[in-house]
Design an enzyme around this catalytic site. Structure first.
Site, PDB file in Angstrom:
ATOM      1  N   GLY A   8       0.547  -0.994  -0.170  1.00 45.23           N
ATOM      2  CA  GLY A   8       0.280   0.145  -0.329  1.00 45.23           C
ATOM      3  C   GLY A   8       0.881   1.205   0.094  1.00 45.23           C
ATOM      4  O   GLY A   8       0.506   2.108   0.754  1.00 45.23           O
ATOM      5  N   ALA A   9       1.806   1.208  -0.661  1.00 42.75           N
ATOM      6  CA  ALA A   9       3.274   1.777  -0.617  1.00 42.75           C
ATOM      7  C   ALA A   9       2.497   3.445  -1.335  1.00 42.75           C
ATOM      8  O   ALA A   9       3.177   4.249  -0.525  1.00 42.75           O
ATOM      9  CB  ALA A   9       4.132   1.344  -1.013  1.00 42.75           C
ATOM     10  N   GLY A  97      -1.472  -1.903   9.740  1.00 38.49           N
ATOM     11  CA  GLY A  97      -2.804  -0.870   9.970  1.00 38.49           C
ATOM     12  C   GLY A  97      -3.472  -0.939   9.504  1.00 38.49           C
ATOM     13  O   GLY A  97      -4.513  -0.081  10.035  1.00 38.49           O
ATOM     14  N   ALA A 123      -2.828  -3.485  14.498  1.00 44.73           N
ATOM     15  CA  ALA A 123      -2.876  -2.651  15.804  1.00 44.73           C
ATOM     16  C   ALA A 123      -3.933  -1.718  14.766  1.00 44.73           C
ATOM     17  O   ALA A 123      -3.234  -0.769  13.158  1.00 44.73           O
ATOM     18  CB  ALA A 123      -1.977  -1.888  15.906  1.00 44.73           C
ATOM     19  N   PHE A 126      -1.831   3.175  15.406  1.00 43.81           N
ATOM     20  CA  PHE A 126      -0.753   3.667  15.883  1.00 43.81           C
ATOM     21  C   PHE A 126      -0.111   4.239  16.709  1.00 43.81           C
ATOM     22  O   PHE A 126       1.389   4.660  17.197  1.00 43.81           O
ATOM     23  CB  PHE A 126       0.574   3.309  14.411  1.00 43.81           C
ATOM     24  CG  PHE A 126       0.944   2.100  14.752  1.00 43.81           C
ATOM     25  CD1 PHE A 126       1.624   1.162  14.949  1.00 43.81           C
ATOM     26  CD2 PHE A 126      -0.509   1.048  13.585  1.00 43.81           C
ATOM     27  CE1 PHE A 126       1.713  -0.733  13.950  1.00 43.81           C
ATOM     28  CE2 PHE A 126       0.193  -0.030  12.617  1.00 43.81           C
ATOM     29  CZ  PHE A 126       1.209  -0.975  13.523  1.00 43.81           C
ATOM     30  N   HIS A 153     -12.898  11.024  10.646  1.00 42.59           N
ATOM     31  CA  HIS A 153     -12.012  11.093  10.301  1.00 42.59           C
ATOM     32  C   HIS A 153     -12.136  11.959   8.514  1.00 42.59           C
ATOM     33  O   HIS A 153     -13.098  12.635   8.441  1.00 42.59           O
ATOM     34  CB  HIS A 153     -12.379   9.538   9.876  1.00 42.59           C
ATOM     35  CG  HIS A 153     -11.025   9.066  10.520  1.00 42.59           C
ATOM     36  ND1 HIS A 153     -12.024   8.560  12.199  1.00 42.59           N
ATOM     37  CD2 HIS A 153      -9.795   8.079  11.123  1.00 42.59           C
ATOM     38  CE1 HIS A 153     -11.445   7.588  12.956  1.00 42.59           C
ATOM     39  NE2 HIS A 153     -10.130   7.552  12.307  1.00 42.59           N
ATOM     40  N   LYS A 157     -11.597   7.632   4.030  1.00 37.06           N
ATOM     41  CA  LYS A 157     -12.085   6.561   4.760  1.00 37.06           C
ATOM     42  C   LYS A 157     -13.031   5.599   4.202  1.00 37.06           C
ATOM     43  O   LYS A 157     -14.195   5.600   4.446  1.00 37.06           O
ATOM     44  CB  LYS A 157     -11.672   6.779   5.947  1.00 37.06           C
ATOM     45  CG  LYS A 157     -11.730   5.430   6.873  1.00 37.06           C
ATOM     46  CD  LYS A 157     -11.460   6.156   7.943  1.00 37.06           C
ATOM     47  CE  LYS A 157     -11.571   4.739   9.306  1.00 37.06           C
ATOM     48  NZ  LYS A 157     -10.494   3.811   8.864  1.00 37.06           N
ATOM     49  N   GLY A 163     -11.527   1.357  13.042  1.00 32.80           N
ATOM     50  CA  GLY A 163     -10.874   0.330  14.055  1.00 32.80           C
ATOM     51  C   GLY A 163     -10.621   0.764  15.592  1.00 32.80           C
ATOM     52  O   GLY A 163     -10.711   0.141  16.045  1.00 32.80           O
ATOM     53  N   THR A 164     -10.134   1.882  15.809  1.00 33.96           N
ATOM     54  CA  THR A 164      -9.862   2.737  17.008  1.00 33.96           C
ATOM     55  C   THR A 164     -11.595   2.765  18.144  1.00 33.96           C
ATOM     56  O   THR A 164     -11.659   2.476  19.228  1.00 33.96           O
ATOM     57  CB  THR A 164      -9.483   4.070  17.001  1.00 33.96           C
ATOM     58  OG1 THR A 164      -8.582   3.559  16.102  1.00 33.96           O
ATOM     59  CG2 THR A 164      -8.596   4.611  17.946  1.00 33.96           C
TER      60      THR A 164
HETATM   61  P1  NAP Z   1      -5.144   4.664   0.694  1.00 41.18           P
HETATM   62  O1  NAP Z   1      -4.678   6.430   0.795  1.00 41.18           O
HETATM   63  O2  NAP Z   1      -6.377   4.613  -0.189  1.00 41.18           O
HETATM   64  O3  NAP Z   1      -4.077   3.778   0.996  1.00 41.18           O
HETATM   65  C1  NAP Z   1      -4.158   2.399   0.413  1.00 41.18           C
HETATM   66  C2  NAP Z   1      -3.465   2.438  -1.058  1.00 41.18           C
HETATM   67  O4  NAP Z   1      -2.990   0.295  -1.153  1.00 41.18           O
HETATM   68  C3  NAP Z   1      -3.873   3.027  -1.913  1.00 41.18           C
HETATM   69  O5  NAP Z   1      -2.982   2.696  -3.317  1.00 41.18           O
HETATM   70  C4  NAP Z   1      -4.459   0.982  -2.630  1.00 41.18           C
HETATM   71  O6  NAP Z   1      -4.316   1.481  -4.344  1.00 41.18           O
HETATM   72  C5  NAP Z   1      -3.237   0.575  -1.877  1.00 41.18           C
HETATM   73  N1  NAP Z   1      -3.331  -1.116  -2.195  1.00 41.18           N
HETATM   74  C6  NAP Z   1      -4.811  -1.362  -2.023  1.00 41.18           C
HETATM   75  N2  NAP Z   1      -5.005  -3.130  -1.853  1.00 41.18           N
HETATM   76  C7  NAP Z   1      -3.914  -3.305  -2.515  1.00 41.18           C
HETATM   77  C8  NAP Z   1      -3.402  -4.664  -2.136  1.00 41.18           C
HETATM   78  N3  NAP Z   1      -4.010  -5.868  -2.441  1.00 41.18           N
HETATM   79  N4  NAP Z   1      -1.773  -4.981  -3.364  1.00 41.18           N
HETATM   80  C9  NAP Z   1      -1.241  -3.606  -2.422  1.00 41.18           C
HETATM   81  N5  NAP Z   1      -1.902  -2.841  -2.657  1.00 41.18           N
HETATM   82  C10 NAP Z   1      -2.977  -2.629  -2.340  1.00 41.18           C
HETATM   83  O7  NAP Z   1      -5.268   4.868   2.184  1.00 41.18           O
HETATM   84  P2  NAP Z   1      -4.738   5.385   3.696  1.00 41.18           P
HETATM   85  O8  NAP Z   1      -5.834   6.076   3.970  1.00 41.18           O
HETATM   86  O9  NAP Z   1      -3.224   5.405   3.574  1.00 41.18           O
HETATM   87  O10 NAP Z   1      -5.198   4.023   4.547  1.00 41.18           O
HETATM   88  C11 NAP Z   1      -4.734   2.504   4.335  1.00 41.18           C
HETATM   89  C12 NAP Z   1      -5.395   2.050   5.774  1.00 41.18           C
HETATM   90  O11 NAP Z   1      -4.432   2.381   7.008  1.00 41.18           O
HETATM   91  C13 NAP Z   1      -7.015   2.271   5.885  1.00 41.18           C
HETATM   92  O12 NAP Z   1      -7.220   0.829   6.079  1.00 41.18           O
HETATM   93  C14 NAP Z   1      -6.933   3.151   7.157  1.00 41.18           C
HETATM   94  O13 NAP Z   1      -7.971   3.150   7.633  1.00 41.18           O
HETATM   95  C15 NAP Z   1      -5.605   2.344   7.683  1.00 41.18           C
HETATM   96  N6  NAP Z   1      -5.061   3.079   9.130  1.00 41.18           N
HETATM   97  C16 NAP Z   1      -4.697   2.902  10.223  1.00 41.18           C
HETATM   98  C17 NAP Z   1      -4.375   4.076  11.157  1.00 41.18           C
HETATM   99  C18 NAP Z   1      -3.345   3.225  12.523  1.00 41.18           C
HETATM  100  O14 NAP Z   1      -2.714   4.121  12.839  1.00 41.18           O
HETATM  101  N7  NAP Z   1      -3.522   1.832  12.236  1.00 41.18           N
HETATM  102  C19 NAP Z   1      -3.720   5.046  11.021  1.00 41.18           C
HETATM  103  C20 NAP Z   1      -5.033   5.632   9.334  1.00 41.18           C
HETATM  104  C21 NAP Z   1      -5.173   4.857   8.563  1.00 41.18           C
HETATM  105  P3  NAP Z   1      -5.829   1.197  -4.953  1.00 41.18           P
HETATM  106  O15 NAP Z   1      -6.289   2.623  -4.590  1.00 41.18           O
HETATM  107  O16 NAP Z   1      -5.504   0.537  -6.304  1.00 41.18           O
HETATM  108  O17 NAP Z   1      -7.163   0.733  -4.068  1.00 41.18           O
END
Ligand code: NAP
Length: 266
Positions: A8-9, A97, A123, A126, A153, A157, A163-164
């Site tokens: 998800g880089a 995450g 988690a 984080f 949020h 999203k 999840g939190t």
């Molecule tokens: P985002 O900007 O949509 O980024 C996710 C990326 O992953 C997108 O580029 C997406 O591509 C890609 N992706 C999706 N499926 C994939 C796969 N199978 N293999 C490789 N890449 C893939 O989302 P974000 O805001 O970064 O958030 C990502 C997740 O982190 C969410 O679930 C969010 O709730 C969570 N999060 C957690 C925390 C924590 O502290 N734990 C904090 C913030 C966010 P496509 O758009 O083409 O699908």
């Protein structure tokens, strides 16, 4: 040096994680995957020039090719379960995450990791301040059992509630038990207006707006008083100390743990 890949880089969180690992001396970034930007140099994600490594589309191919110690996942709710199982099956420790997995999926991941003896972390948050919010809210629930959660949020999203919020509600319910708040006969004149209720009785309200990052209020009510415990992640950097801590800690674990709090406070 721990060898780390990021899934998800190209995402909002993924780019921040790539940057944090790239700038950390004891961690080596050895690859990155995303469904977008296949073949593009990873350095373009973080304005680091040419790194000689390009973004892979397929996480499994990446794991097989570079054999990392740890894979960090910030992808999407529909991808994270499969990605995490794939990591474990390849002997790579997952640091997850991405939110949106159901409790059954999380339990399956924990069971598989235990069977294979591989450490990892799932988690929902984080940010260390958010974990303190949950800890303080759990303590408050011992004395003030009437409580509702408001999570706020950004409007991109994918899952609701956060999840939190679920983790906070679960921790409160574990502490205070089931509890009937307000009138059992209350009705909603607009569907959903009172939020979603977890079994155990805690209501969660989800707000989605541009301009927000990740925020939560836990509001307690008592006789003639309220107590609000609030946490704000103002930038995505707020999650990075927790992510780096998780990467370093999973090396010493023999199963997946759920919640960074288990590594911080236990
Ligand atoms: P985002 O900007 O949509 O980024 C996710 C990326 O992953 C997108 O580029 C997406 O591509 C890609 N992706 C999706 N499926 C994939 C796969 N199978 N293999 C490789 N890449 C893939 O989302 P974000 O805001 O970064 O958030 C990502 C997740 O982190 C969410 O679930 C969010 O709730 C969570 N999060 C957690 C925390 C924590 O502290 N734990 C904090 C913030 C966010 P496509 O758009 O083409 O699908």
């Amino acid at each position: 040096m721990l060898r780390v890949v990021v899934a998800g880089a190209y995402g909002r969180m993924g780019r921040e994680v790539v940057k944090a690992i790239w700038n950390t001396d004891d961690l080596e970034l050895v690859g990155a995957a995303d469904s977008k930007r296949e073949g593009v140099d990873i350095g373009s994600l973080i304005e680091a020039g040419n790194t000689g490594m390009v973004i892979d589309k397929d996480i499994e191919e990446l794991l097989v090719r570079v054999r990392p110690d740890v894979a960090v996942d910030f992808t999407a709710p529909q991808a994270v379960y499969h990605n995490t199982i794939t990591c474990l099956n390849h002997g790579v420790r997952p640091v997850v995450g991405t939110t949106g997995m159901n409790p059954g999926q999380i339990q399956e991941i924990i069971d598989l990791s235990r069977k294979l003896g591989i450490g990892g972390l799932v988690a929902p948050n984080f940010a260390i301040g958010a974990l303190l919010m949950i800890k303080f809210a759990t303590e408050a629930a011992r004395h003030l059992p009437h409580v509702e959660i408001i999570e706020l949020h950004h409007d991109q999203k994918l899952d609701a509630p956060s999840g939190t919020a679920i983790k906070t509600a679960e921790a409160i319910i574990e502490q205070r038990g089931d509890f009937q708040q307000g009138l059992a006969t209350e009705t909603e004149n607009i569907a959903g207006v009172r939020g979603g209720k977890l079994s155990g009785g805690v209501r969660i309200h989800s707000v989605r707006l541009p301009g927000l990052v990740a925020h939560q209020e836990v509001v307690f009510g008592g006789l003639g008083q309220t107590l609000t415990i609030r946490h704000d992640s103002i930038t995505r950097e707020s999650f990075m100390p927790g992510v780096l801590l998780g990467i370093r800690k999973v090396i010493h674990l023999e199963r997946v743990v759920y919640g960074l709090d288990k590594l911080l406070f236990d």
